[in-house]
Design a protein around this motif. Structure first.
Motif, PDB file in Angstrom:
ATOM      1  N   LYS A 419       0.821  -1.214   0.000  1.00  0.00           N
ATOM      2  CA  LYS A 419       0.000   0.000   0.000  1.00  0.00           C
ATOM      3  C   LYS A 419       0.855   1.266   0.000  1.00  0.00           C
ATOM      4  O   LYS A 419       0.427   2.308  -0.490  1.00  0.00           O
ATOM      5  N   PHE A 423       0.265   4.322  -2.551  1.00  0.00           N
ATOM      6  CA  PHE A 423       0.109   5.655  -1.978  1.00  0.00           C
ATOM      7  C   PHE A 423       1.067   6.647  -2.649  1.00  0.00           C
ATOM      8  O   PHE A 423       0.663   7.751  -3.040  1.00  0.00           O
ATOM      9  N   GLU A 460      -8.220   2.779  -3.507  1.00  0.00           N
ATOM     10  CA  GLU A 460      -8.240   3.453  -2.198  1.00  0.00           C
ATOM     11  C   GLU A 460      -6.890   4.088  -1.884  1.00  0.00           C
ATOM     12  O   GLU A 460      -6.803   5.264  -1.499  1.00  0.00           O
ATOM     13  N   HIS A 461      -5.810   3.341  -2.057  1.00  0.00           N
ATOM     14  CA  HIS A 461      -4.504   3.860  -1.672  1.00  0.00           C
ATOM     15  C   HIS A 461      -3.967   4.872  -2.694  1.00  0.00           C
ATOM     16  O   HIS A 461      -3.235   5.795  -2.316  1.00  0.00           O
ATOM     17  N   LEU A 463      -5.965   7.006  -4.280  1.00  0.00           N
ATOM     18  CA  LEU A 463      -6.699   8.237  -3.960  1.00  0.00           C
ATOM     19  C   LEU A 463      -6.210   8.836  -2.643  1.00  0.00           C
ATOM     20  O   LEU A 463      -6.116  10.067  -2.513  1.00  0.00           O
ATOM     21  N   ASN A 464      -5.876   7.986  -1.682  1.00  0.00           N
ATOM     22  CA  ASN A 464      -5.302   8.513  -0.440  1.00  0.00           C
ATOM     23  C   ASN A 464      -4.044   9.324  -0.735  1.00  0.00           C
ATOM     24  O   ASN A 464      -3.833  10.409  -0.180  1.00  0.00           O
ATOM     25  N   TYR A 468      -3.430  13.316  -0.131  1.00  0.00           N
ATOM     26  CA  TYR A 468      -2.348  13.693   0.785  1.00  0.00           C
ATOM     27  C   TYR A 468      -1.391  14.681   0.129  1.00  0.00           C
ATOM     28  O   TYR A 468      -0.893  15.606   0.775  1.00  0.00           O
ATOM     29  N   GLN A 495     -15.443  12.989  -3.704  1.00  0.00           N
ATOM     30  CA  GLN A 495     -15.788  12.957  -2.280  1.00  0.00           C
ATOM     31  C   GLN A 495     -17.196  12.451  -1.979  1.00  0.00           C
ATOM     32  O   GLN A 495     -17.462  11.966  -0.873  1.00  0.00           O
ATOM     33  N   PHE A 500     -15.444   5.690  -2.515  1.00  0.00           N
ATOM     34  CA  PHE A 500     -14.262   6.443  -2.103  1.00  0.00           C
ATOM     35  C   PHE A 500     -14.360   7.008  -0.684  1.00  0.00           C
ATOM     36  O   PHE A 500     -13.497   7.772  -0.256  1.00  0.00           O
ATOM     37  N   SER A 503     -11.324   6.872   1.649  1.00  0.00           N
ATOM     38  CA  SER A 503     -10.305   7.890   1.394  1.00  0.00           C
ATOM     39  C   SER A 503     -10.687   9.223   2.014  1.00  0.00           C
ATOM     40  O   SER A 503      -9.823   9.974   2.483  1.00  0.00           O
ATOM     41  N   PHE A 506      -9.876   8.907   5.586  1.00  0.00           N
ATOM     42  CA  PHE A 506      -8.421   8.957   5.760  1.00  0.00           C
ATOM     43  C   PHE A 506      -7.919  10.400   5.766  1.00  0.00           C
ATOM     44  O   PHE A 506      -7.193  10.811   6.683  1.00  0.00           O
TER      45      PHE A 506
END
Length: 629
Positions: A419, A423, A460-461, A463-464, A468, A495, A500, A503, A506
């Motif tokens: 992940k 990321f 997911e990762h 988009l995280n 970030y 959003q 999602f 995320s 997160f």
């Protein structure tokens, strides 16, 4: 480049390049070319203007339209394909797809008809060329240097033949040409004369001419000991530098390509050159994927192989991507020596202490490793497709980044279980888009759809990481008032989508310690930012009413500060130095978005009460003010 005393000369290729740019891209270039800082120092030689006028007046602009002309080649291929498919169709083999030959050929004809429609919509006609001629006259004419080129033509032959006999640049390769054999030399003499008359000590010549009677390519020693010519870095022939020194007393001469110039400008101000950067990249893709490889080469094409800014003097090396700066060394005589390039270069990361106004350090969040969050020190140890994508995306090069995005689209990435890698790939996708890699911009424009095509773990990762990157830099520091918000609208569009929501949770958790520096943040229900611009009437003129912006309120919070509180100002942001800066409201909203990480689509502008609806409003702000919290 940043030194405004540096004069920038363009050769004839400038006109060719304008034909390869769409309207919005040309507008961005004209805006830079005619800006108060650049207008006095950008120049075009008289011979270059004469060359273009000759082509235009004699109908010889076809070489400038090679990208459009390729559509004609495709059209002919489709015609030939139609005849071939008509003969080749086998009803027994193809009966699963088409009921009969007529249905099959109907689709073939539909493809031809659709393409012909596309070709018709993109053709250059007489009106298009006339429009470009008017643009050139409006934007370029005042910057053409005054030279008596007709007198130069009458006297240049003897010097050109002497130079050719002794292989003295420029243009000694052209002496056998029947057309324009002295053009390079005339342009060079114009540049020298201008530099001498105007006491020019620093000059950049923008040209795509890569012939070895103008530039040379330095050698580098690889880790295996092999010497290779660096075809992506061009340096002026030392004899040109010596001649420039004889005229000016300075060695500060550089020769760069048009794409290198745009790369530099985009790096400094991505948002102002987004369309221009995309056009440059697309032009190169078209060139590299030319259907007819035997077609004549356009001598004025800027998009071939020289994508780096190849500077002769090391003072301008900041315009070369960082990893390429380390491949060059120069001594006091500007002679490039072979340098060793290690195949596995380890980068040393120096952590930056975050002590600005007690902003907390976001050391750990989301279960990601230390060097995923502070990705300036991230080192990938994977060998899968994700590792290849990461290596391409982290390159400071549009074309590598574009390839990385295309690979990301291509591979399902089911095999990736790391992940941290996903990321960091997400962070680099967003970085590439903000840096104007056009495939990354396209990807982010359709981010929701692209991520929905990937496994949930991957999306997911990714988009995280994208979220970030907006808020935290590569040392894991919060980007207070300097968010990476160039493409924030597309990211925030995710959003409200159910898939999602992890995320959103997160990034909400990551931002919790920093809420006082945020007006809105990602939320499953999009938050609104009510923007109120407070004004006072200023000078009234015949058709114009001036207004001074005294404050800006967003959700009742004041966001207009003085530079003493933040260390920066509108002067820094917009590059102007006058006491009062005039600005459009749409540009102000864009700046609010960048400074406070608020998508423009989530802003609600309170109507501004004007003194007169009949007079054009001009809004001004003093340069000691800056947007921030």
């Amino acid at each position: 480049m940043k030194d405004l005393d540096t004069v920038i000369f363009f050769d004839t290729g400038l006109f060719s390049q304008m034909f390869k740019l769409h309207t919005d891209a040309r507008k961005e270039f004209y805006s830079w070319f005619n800006s108060p800082d650049q207008k006095p120092r950008v120049k075009i030689t008289s011979w270059s203007m004469q060359e273009y006028n000759e082509r235009a007046s004699t109908g010889q602009l076809k070489g400038y339209l090679d990208g459009v002309d390729k559509l004609g080649t495709i059209q002919k291929l489709l015609e030939n394909m139609s005849s071939f498919l008509n003969m080749y169709y086998n009803q027994e083999v193809n009966k699963g797809s088409y009921p009969d030959k007529e249905a099959f050929m109907a689709d073939v004809e539909l493809v031809k008809k659709t393409f012909n429609k596309i070709k018709g919509a993109t053709k250059y006609d007489t009106l298009s060329i006339h429009t470009l001629n008017e643009e050139f006259s409006k934007h370029f004419q005042d910057n053409v240097v005054v030279s008596n080129i007709f007198e130069m033509i009458s006297t240049i032959k003897h010097e050109a033949e002497f130079r050719a006999l002794n292989n003295i640049p420029p243009g000694f390769f052209d002496v056998t040409k029947t057309d324009n054999k002295y053009g390079d030399l005339i342009i060079w003499k114009e540049i020298l004369n201008y530099a001498k008359e105007n006491n020019t000590k620093s000059l950049i010549f923008v040209s795509n001419d890569g012939k070895k009677d103008i530039v040379y390519y330095p050698f580098v020693k690889r880790g295996n000991g092999k010497l290779d010519e660096m075809k992506d870095v061009r340096l002026p022939d030392p004899r040109l530098v010596a001649e420039f020194h004889a005229y000016t007393g300075s060695d500060n001469l550089s020769i760069i390509s048009f794409s290198s110039l745009i790369n530099f400008l985009s790096d400094k101000d991505p948002a102002s050159f987004r369309e221009l950067s995309g056009s440059i990249q697309i032009a190169k893709v078209v060139k590299n994927n030319a259907i007819d490889s035997t077609a004549p080469t356009d001598p004025f094409d800027f998009t071939k192989e020289n994508d780096l800014v190849a500077e002769f003097n090391t003072s301008e090396l900041e315009s070369i991507p960082l990893e390429d700066q380390n491949t060059l060394e120069s001594d006091s005589n500007n002679i490039i020596e072979p340098v060793v390039i290690k195949d596995d270069l380890e980068k040393e990361v120096t952590p930056i202490i975050n002590d600005d106004l007690d902003i907390p350090s976001n050391i750990s969040v989301g279960g990601y490793g230390k060097f995923a969050l502070a990705d300036g020190g991230y080192e990938n140890t994977n060998t899968d497709n994700g590792a290849q994508i990461y290596q391409l995306l982290k390159a400071n090069n549009w074309y590598s980044q574009n390839e990385g995005i295309n690979l990301f689209r291509k591979f399902p990435l089911l095999e990736i279980k790391d992940k941290d890698l996903l990321f960091v790939i997400g962070r680099n996708i967003y970085q590439a888009g903000c840096g104007n890699a056009f495939e990354a911009i396209n990807f982010l424009d359709e981010l929701s759809n692209q991520l929905l095509l990937k496994p949930i773990f991957v999306s997911e990762h990714i988009l995280n990481g994208i979220f970030y990157e907006i808020y935290f830099n590569n040392a894991n520091e919060f980007r207070r008032n300097k968010f990476k918000a160039d493409l924030i609208g597309s990211v925030f569009a995710t959003q409200t989508i159910n898939q999602f929501q992890p995320s959103i949770k997160f990034i909400t958790s990551a931002l919790a310690p920093f809420k006082k520096w945020l007006i809105i943040q990602p939320n499953s229900v999009a938050e609104k930012a009510k923007v109120e611009i407070l004004i006072e009437p200023g000078t009234e003129r015949t058709s114009v009413q001036e207004y001074m912006i005294t404050n800006i309120l967003i959700n009742q919070r004041s966001v207009l500060l003085t530079q003493e509180l933040t260390g920066d100002s509108f002067t820094d942001e917009f590059g102007f130095t006058q006491d009062v800066y005039e600005l459009r409201i749409d540009l102000l909203l864009k700046k609010i978005s960048e400074r406070l990480a608020i998508p423009v689509s989530q802003m609600e502008l309170v109507p501004i009460k004007l003194l007169s609806e009949e007079k054009k409003p001009i809004f001004s702000i003093t340069v000691d003010k800056v947007i921030g919290l």
